[in-house]
Design an enzyme around this catalytic site. Structure first.
Site, PDB file in Angstrom:
ATOM      1  N   ASP A 151     -13.691 -21.021  -9.956  1.00 52.57           N
ATOM      2  CA  ASP A 151     -14.344 -21.819  -9.008  1.00 52.57           C
ATOM      3  C   ASP A 151     -15.601 -20.645  -8.687  1.00 52.57           C
ATOM      4  O   ASP A 151     -15.975 -21.646  -7.613  1.00 52.57           O
ATOM      5  CB  ASP A 151     -13.274 -20.953  -7.939  1.00 52.57           C
ATOM      6  CG  ASP A 151     -13.954 -21.005  -6.381  1.00 52.57           C
ATOM      7  OD1 ASP A 151     -13.471 -22.888  -6.171  1.00 52.57           O
ATOM      8  OD2 ASP A 151     -13.878 -21.164  -5.349  1.00 52.57           O
ATOM      9  N   CYS A 187     -11.898 -25.265   4.775  1.00 51.91           N
ATOM     10  CA  CYS A 187     -11.530 -24.062   2.889  1.00 51.91           C
ATOM     11  C   CYS A 187     -11.851 -25.106   1.710  1.00 51.91           C
ATOM     12  O   CYS A 187     -12.250 -25.679   1.031  1.00 51.91           O
ATOM     13  CB  CYS A 187     -11.940 -22.482   3.103  1.00 51.91           C
ATOM     14  SG  CYS A 187     -13.021 -21.795   2.202  1.00 51.91           S
ATOM     15  N   HIS A 188     -11.093 -23.991   1.050  1.00 52.30           N
ATOM     16  CA  HIS A 188      -9.829 -24.540   0.087  1.00 52.30           C
ATOM     17  C   HIS A 188      -8.921 -25.754  -0.035  1.00 52.30           C
ATOM     18  O   HIS A 188      -8.051 -26.077  -0.822  1.00 52.30           O
ATOM     19  CB  HIS A 188      -9.411 -23.506  -1.404  1.00 52.30           C
ATOM     20  CG  HIS A 188     -11.046 -22.901  -2.262  1.00 52.30           C
ATOM     21  ND1 HIS A 188     -11.537 -21.167  -1.195  1.00 52.30           N
ATOM     22  CD2 HIS A 188     -11.088 -23.047  -3.084  1.00 52.30           C
ATOM     23  CE1 HIS A 188     -12.063 -21.451  -1.935  1.00 52.30           C
ATOM     24  NE2 HIS A 188     -12.337 -22.080  -2.693  1.00 52.30           N
ATOM     25  N   ALA A 189      -8.158 -26.083   1.053  1.00 52.62           N
ATOM     26  CA  ALA A 189      -6.986 -26.881   1.962  1.00 52.62           C
ATOM     27  C   ALA A 189      -7.380 -28.242   1.164  1.00 52.62           C
ATOM     28  O   ALA A 189      -6.395 -28.991   0.978  1.00 52.62           O
ATOM     29  CB  ALA A 189      -6.766 -26.865   3.183  1.00 52.62           C
TER      30      ALA A 189
END
Lengths: 173, 173, 173, 173, 173, 173
Positions: C81, D107-109
């Site tokens: 990431d 965000c990473h959701a």
């Protein structure tokens, strides 16, 4: 007058010392009136115990005038695996043993004495884990809370600290 | 056919093993085709390396039929200080040494062999930290990435793992 | 002569790499004789794995002469990431794919290849967690321990490391 | 009357959620008068954020009557990598998107929405790290603190939480 | 226009703050349009919450022009035990209380107000743990989610944050 | 005969005790010959110090026959914030104070005495952090390594442990 007034005691330190095995004897020496100093590889550096207690060194090994000390204390934990690799440490331990001054060791501290080659024909105790290393170094190993063989005081583990503290005060005064 | 097909290799485990010293040889044995098993004090339990890697045991020491294995591997870290206290571990190591089957040890693993009393007149390497313990146990100590003395393969530390892996495959096949 | 003698292999690193997914392939390349290098955002810096294993970088991304390498390896964990955000990383991966040199990826490493836009019409495996990201990038996704599609070697997770190591050695030599 | 009185909002949870991205919207919904519930794989279990904040789930995914909710909120961190693997989660997200009810992601959701396959022709923002995954899933990606595309509210990272909170209250009431 | 536009709110910070008790009110003030600043012993330093959330200070205590602020917020956790030892903190709190500007306190934050000697004849709530310290400082102590006594807003613990946020917005606007 | 032979000393424990402030006095009492017991909310449970040292309780508060004890010791750290919330703890402390038996407190331990309401017109020391809480409870506060006011012995912080140990032995014998 306090029992150890006028006496100087050195504790040696490295990371991963067994927290209470360093703290208890060090403060106990001060309580009895001794001038107690902590020396590590570097001066004024915080070393961290195996469980996480931070303790700062007062001096570096090379700054210590070992002749001025009446006793040297070696803590347990994983620190002895590191301490035994310093020539300065081995020389201080040999000096104290040769001069018949008090040497205190507890738990895994015996590894330092093995590397200093000072255990031949001496009687000691320790954590059972390093029993064979001490016997192979020439020692007679006993399973007791504390063992006093002349100037050499040894102990097994944290619950033996009260007996160890008593024996140290007795031997140093 | 893969180099170690049909071979069985046992790795012994306890908490605080040096992470890569357990992981690398274990997977390497599998890559070469061996049937590789991990045994600890308790079966199907997660043990945690010194740096934090979790590894699960396949079997308990007492369940292992050591006769069926071609090699036993002992990792470094602080795990050897624990492993050397199990009679079952010492007996497995003694059996493998007596049978001249491959015994692999790295870093601090030598403590287990000291307690199993199998180092007399053998040539080994290890972390310099336990050099004196190995010499006192009767061994000749050398400072090399990997040392092969018959069935006994020893190595010093993580950066030596490539040489250790090669020597293990060579010795077991 | 060892299988990968004369070969150069680059592993890329960032914090929170899956510990064994970086360690095993890196040491395995060295065991096979390759010259194996680790590059991160900064040279000579210790990066810490997701479980806690510390690994030092040999070089910084911008110092790497990617033309000299025969293979590039991308570890899993949360490091991908972070790695996918460096242009230098994406360019190295694109170069290796264009040149048909070996690209190894495991677990979550596929995110880096997604961002490098090199998965179109390729067959890959990965942790099931990122399956949709790889399919959306144009790949055919299979659920196998290791998949070899020309120069592109992919694997799923730590227990597949033995198969991954074997496939990498096979592909690079 | 409070702005969200009578509204029901569901937050989904797994370990390693970005702490403030779960805490802030959840409490904000309650402050505005909503009935806010947290559902995870297991009910009444403490999940731990990426930085260490413990949060307990009120219900298990399978116990949730998604029809009763006016909005669903997906936190960032590494939790989305886990959440996207539950069919129950993907179905809840699909239901809310199909019904045009509010879906909040930060965000990473976005990974969860990618796996639910609901981003085609939608405009979103996110951490730049997963930008390519969202574009590959059919979305138009913008770099803004918060983006509202009909019922879909997305945001980038913790410092955008004030804007995200405002947009959520606005969309749900 | 947003409710707190044109208002300035100061949050004070030290290590071991209760994570959500600092994060929630701070972001909430920003959501309502306030200019929200965080001041600690040192500027631009990352302080770490009791559970592990990192938060950076914008300014040092001595740089703050307290006259410019409409409200000051004190978080809970163990930070108040540290914050109450800074004269600069006590003076800022006294100034705000004397000027009847909003002072927000939650959980263990009351210790700071005790040391600032501003609780005499005021009504407050707090974690029950410090109830006696507040009563001994002259306060009337009530057990409620949030208590508003003129400019002084107090709250008990994290689950009360929604009520606390509402009361703060109400009091500051 | 040892100084404290025949004496019984109780140490009370909760999580986050200051490690050395609990360990040192407890072992010191044993060294002097006292029967030293540790009581916590639950018997035979391991409590963890603020720095990480694990200590097991011997008994639960409700099992303690406080009449049989000659002294009670309260450690510092964050444990006192927890200990002051137990009625059983407050009653034990009140009993010992009323009976003029030795009560030892160090660092933040004073909070427990504040809640037990036993500091009126007594002279004490403590960490400066809680000075105002003690003064507000009616005490005269002095800044000394150790202060003995009749049966009440107080101390400031870890480096004062030698003086504290000496004062405790003196007071209890």
């Amino acid at each position: 007058m306090m029992e150890l007034e006028g006496k100087k005691v050195l504790t040696i330190i490295e990371d991963d010392f067994e927290d209470s095995e360093l703290i208890y004897p060090h403060y106990r020496m001060q309580e009895a009136g001794a001038d107690a100093l902590i020396a590590g590889p570097v001066a004024d550096k915080v070393y961290t115990g195996k469980n996480g207690v931070p303790v700062k060194s007062d001096a570096a090994f090379h700054e210590v005038e070992i002749k001025e000390f009446d006793a040297i204390l070696v803590p347990g934990g994983w620190a002895p695996d590191k301490l035994r690799r310093y020539d300065a440490v081995l020389e201080m331990v040999k000096f104290m043993m040769n001069e018949q001054r008090v040497v205190g060791q507890i738990c895994h501290a015996g590894w330092v004495l093995v590397s200093a080659d000072v255990l031949n024909e001496r009687t000691v105790t320790s954590t059972p884990g390093i029993k064979h290393d001490m016997i192979n170094a020439g020692a007679t190993w006993v399973d007791e809370p504390v063992t006093t063989d002349g100037n050499l005081i040894s102990s097994r583990r944290p619950p033996d600290l009260p007996a160890y503290g008593r024996a140290l005060v007795e031997a140093i005064r």
